[in-house]
Design an enzyme around this catalytic site. Structure first.
Site, PDB file in Angstrom:
ATOM      1  NE  ARG A 116    -111.842  26.503 -14.950  1.00 24.34           N
ATOM      2  CZ  ARG A 116    -111.139  27.015 -13.941  1.00 24.34           C
ATOM      3  NH1 ARG A 116    -111.611  26.975 -12.709  1.00 24.34           N
ATOM      4  NH2 ARG A 116    -109.962  27.557 -14.147  1.00 24.34           N
ATOM      5  CD  GLU A 126    -108.992  29.660 -17.467  1.00 21.16           C
ATOM      6  OE1 GLU A 126    -109.003  28.828 -16.557  1.00 21.16           O
ATOM      7  OE2 GLU A 126    -107.953  30.099 -17.986  1.00 21.16           O
ATOM      8  CE1 TYR A 176    -101.733  28.034 -17.582  1.00 20.52           C
ATOM      9  CE2 TYR A 176    -102.500  25.762 -17.460  1.00 20.52           C
ATOM     10  CZ  TYR A 176    -102.530  27.064 -17.012  1.00 20.52           C
ATOM     11  OH  TYR A 176    -103.356  27.400 -15.978  1.00 20.52           O
ATOM     12  CG  ASP A 179    -106.171  24.491 -17.669  1.00 29.06           C
ATOM     13  OD1 ASP A 179    -106.672  24.350 -18.794  1.00 29.06           O
ATOM     14  OD2 ASP A 179    -106.079  25.597 -17.090  1.00 29.06           O
ATOM     15  CD1 TRP A 187     -98.836  30.166 -23.514  1.00 28.57           C
ATOM     16  CD2 TRP A 187    -100.477  31.135 -22.317  1.00 28.57           C
ATOM     17  NE1 TRP A 187     -98.512  30.055 -22.179  1.00 28.57           N
ATOM     18  CE2 TRP A 187     -99.514  30.641 -21.410  1.00 28.57           C
ATOM     19  CE3 TRP A 187    -101.616  31.781 -21.813  1.00 28.57           C
ATOM     20  CZ2 TRP A 187     -99.629  30.771 -20.028  1.00 28.57           C
ATOM     21  CZ3 TRP A 187    -101.744  31.921 -20.438  1.00 28.57           C
ATOM     22  CH2 TRP A 187    -100.746  31.418 -19.549  1.00 28.57           C
ATOM     23  NE  ARG A 230    -103.817  23.563 -13.063  1.00 30.19           N
ATOM     24  CZ  ARG A 230    -103.585  24.665 -13.810  1.00 30.19           C
ATOM     25  NH1 ARG A 230    -104.592  25.305 -14.366  1.00 30.19           N
ATOM     26  NH2 ARG A 230    -102.372  25.117 -13.973  1.00 30.19           N
ATOM     27  CD  GLU A 289    -109.257  24.760 -16.274  1.00 27.05           C
ATOM     28  OE1 GLU A 289    -108.911  24.125 -15.248  1.00 27.05           O
ATOM     29  OE2 GLU A 289    -108.985  25.946 -16.461  1.00 27.05           O
ATOM     30  CG  HIS A 292    -104.025  27.227 -20.681  1.00 28.16           C
ATOM     31  ND1 HIS A 292    -103.531  28.309 -21.347  1.00 28.16           N
ATOM     32  CD2 HIS A 292    -104.483  27.708 -19.503  1.00 28.16           C
ATOM     33  CE1 HIS A 292    -103.668  29.399 -20.611  1.00 28.16           C
ATOM     34  NE2 HIS A 292    -104.259  29.052 -19.474  1.00 28.16           N
ATOM     35  CD  GLU A 349    -107.814  27.925 -11.001  1.00 29.79           C
ATOM     36  OE1 GLU A 349    -108.703  28.488 -11.678  1.00 29.79           O
ATOM     37  OE2 GLU A 349    -106.663  27.724 -11.426  1.00 29.79           O
TER      38      GLU A 349
HETATM   39  O1  KDG Z   1    -104.428  34.991 -16.841  1.00 30.16           O
HETATM   40  C1  KDG Z   1    -104.440  33.693 -17.301  1.00 30.16           C
HETATM   41  C2  KDG Z   1    -104.654  32.716 -16.163  1.00 30.16           C
HETATM   42  O2  KDG Z   1    -105.753  33.094 -15.400  1.00 30.16           O
HETATM   43  C3  KDG Z   1    -104.866  31.320 -16.664  1.00 30.16           C
HETATM   44  O3  KDG Z   1    -103.777  30.926 -17.448  1.00 30.16           O
HETATM   45  C4  KDG Z   1    -105.031  30.380 -15.496  1.00 30.16           C
HETATM   46  O4  KDG Z   1    -105.924  28.677 -16.914  1.00 30.16           O
HETATM   47  C5  KDG Z   1    -105.769  29.137 -15.803  1.00 30.16           C
HETATM   48  C6  KDG Z   1    -106.364  28.435 -14.672  1.00 30.16           C
HETATM   49  O5  KDG Z   1    -107.054  27.453 -14.918  1.00 30.16           O
HETATM   50  O6  KDG Z   1    -106.141  28.840 -13.541  1.00 30.16           O
HETATM   51 MG    MG Z   2    -107.539  27.226 -16.899  1.00 33.16          MG
END
Ligand code: KDG
Ligand code: MG
Length: 402
Positions: free
Chosen positions: A283, A262, A159, A210, A402, A147, A236, A212, A339
């Protein structure tokens, strides 16, 4: 096989983890991860005050009934706190059942479908140059999938870009730190990163990214389209997923594979995404989606629609979750990728485990159960420390995702 004890253990060997340890009258114990990053103590209370009193005295063999009791019996269903607590119970019970059968968990699930579990690691840098150096480092370590995250010019932080490259931990402050976000700057920069990465490393390595949860569907469509020449393994969390049908718009505009989920806690968070084939990888993982019992259901629905698994595996998911996930990954027919963010040495010492890394894969090991335990004496040396994930604002001060 009566449950005689269920103990919640909180430890902070560098970051907080919540673990449930269940013991049966035969003296077999199993453990489950209940960590919810930044909200850990809510799950501790939910377990100790509300679930454990109903667990003592039950038959540990009745995993399905116990799952249904805590899910259907709560009236207030779903949500990360409740589902992490149910997951911890479920994982510990699968661990116990597999230990009682003297089998590694993957055997109990139906046996191994593959020898190794392909994982992806996290390469990140302040700029494109540094991210390229990190990708090179992960390739040297043997990773087949990486990644890539990168700082964006004009944005002080973003991030996925970490000080400590190997052990990224975003929950970094006693009160939430504030980040600043610009979609325009991000969208201009990220295609340049992947153009450079393909130029330098070619197309043999799988590359992932990602977002996010920071784009609208049409912005995600544009980014997906811009990244098409670089053939990502996945893009992602392009958009927040409260609105499942929003992904129709993303899908109409790009063939870049999409990964999501996730933060999903149940099959009801993704049934439309799956049945309309709006994503390519799901995820969800053991701790936040109700344990092995519920994750199996999600994966089975996904399989029907050609969607593969890609379990979340950030460092806030403890080695207990990772160990259980690796058994699940070894069995699940529609496996995609896992992951893998390495835990620190201190964390690994608190959670001795059977899994190992080699050649870009993780291997769950053959120990009966899920192969992860907790050293309680060592755990007690690391007391809980409050730590929040950051929050995000747009450049004009508006609160953002975030
Ligand atoms: O607690 C938040 C994390 O698990 C997250 O920010 C991690 O997005 C994430 C990832 O893809 O690992
Ligand atoms: Mg993520």
């Amino acid at each position: 096989m009566k449950i005689i004890d269920a103990k919640v253990i909180v430890t902070c060997p560098g970051r907080n983890f919540v673990t449930l340890k269940i013991t049966t009258e035969e003296g077999i114990h199993g453990i489950g991860d209940a960590t919810l990053n930044g909200r850990e103590l809510a799950v501790v209370s939910y377990l100790e005050d509300h679930l454990v009193p109903c667990l003592i005295g039950r038959d540990a063999r009745q995993i399905e009934d116990i799952w249904q009791f805590f899910y259907r019996g709560a009236y207030w269903r779903k949500g990360p706190v409740g589902m992490a607590a149910i997951a911890a119970i479920d994982t510990a019970l699968w661990d116990i059942k597999a230990k009682a059968a003297n089998m590694p968990l993957y055997d109990l699930l139906g046996g191994k479908s593959r020898e190794g579990v392909m994982v992806y690691g996290h390469a990140n840098g302040e700029d494109i140059e540094e991210t390229c150096d990190e990708v090179a480092r992960y390739l040297e370590l043997g990773y087949k999938a990486i990644r890539a995250q990168c700082g964006v010019p004009g944005m002080p932080s973003t991030y996925g870009v970490a000080q400590d490259k190997m052990f990224y931990e975003p929950a970094d402050a006693d009160l939430p730190s504030e980040n600043i976000w610009s979609t325009a700057k991000y969208l201009n920069h990220i295609p340049k990163l992947f153009a450079r990465l393909r130029d330098q490393f070619g197309f043999d390595v799988h590359l992932l990214h990602d977002v996010h949860h920071r784009l609208t569907p049409i912005e995600a469509g544009r980014l997906g389209k811009d990244l098409e020449p670089y053939r990502l393994f996945w893009l992602e969390d392009a958009v927040t997923a409260e609105l499942q049908e929003g992904f129709r718009l993303v899908r109409q505009h790009t063939t870049t594979p999409l990964a999501l989920g996730e933060i999903f806690t149940t099959i009801y968070d993704c049934h439309q995404l799956l049945s309309e084939q709006l994503i390519d990888y799901i995820r969800t993982t053991v701790v936040h989606a109700g344990g092995i019992t519920h994750l199996k259901r999600i994966a089975s629905l996904a399989e029907l629609y050609h969607i593969k698994t890609g379990c979340h595996g950030a460092t806030d998911l403890s080695p207990v979750c990772l160990g259980a996930a690796l058994h699940f990954d070894s069995w699940v027919p529609n496996f995609g990728i896992q992951e893998y963010m390495r835990h620190t040495e201190a964390t690994d010492e608190v959670f001795p485990h059977a899994y190992t890394f080699a050649d870009g894969n993780l291997y769950p090991g053959d120990t009966p159960g899920h192969g992860v335990d907790i050293n309680e004496e060592l755990a007690s040396k690391y007391p809980y420390q409050r730590a929040y994930l950051p929050v995000n604002r747009l450049e004009d001060g508006t609160m953002f995702n975030w």
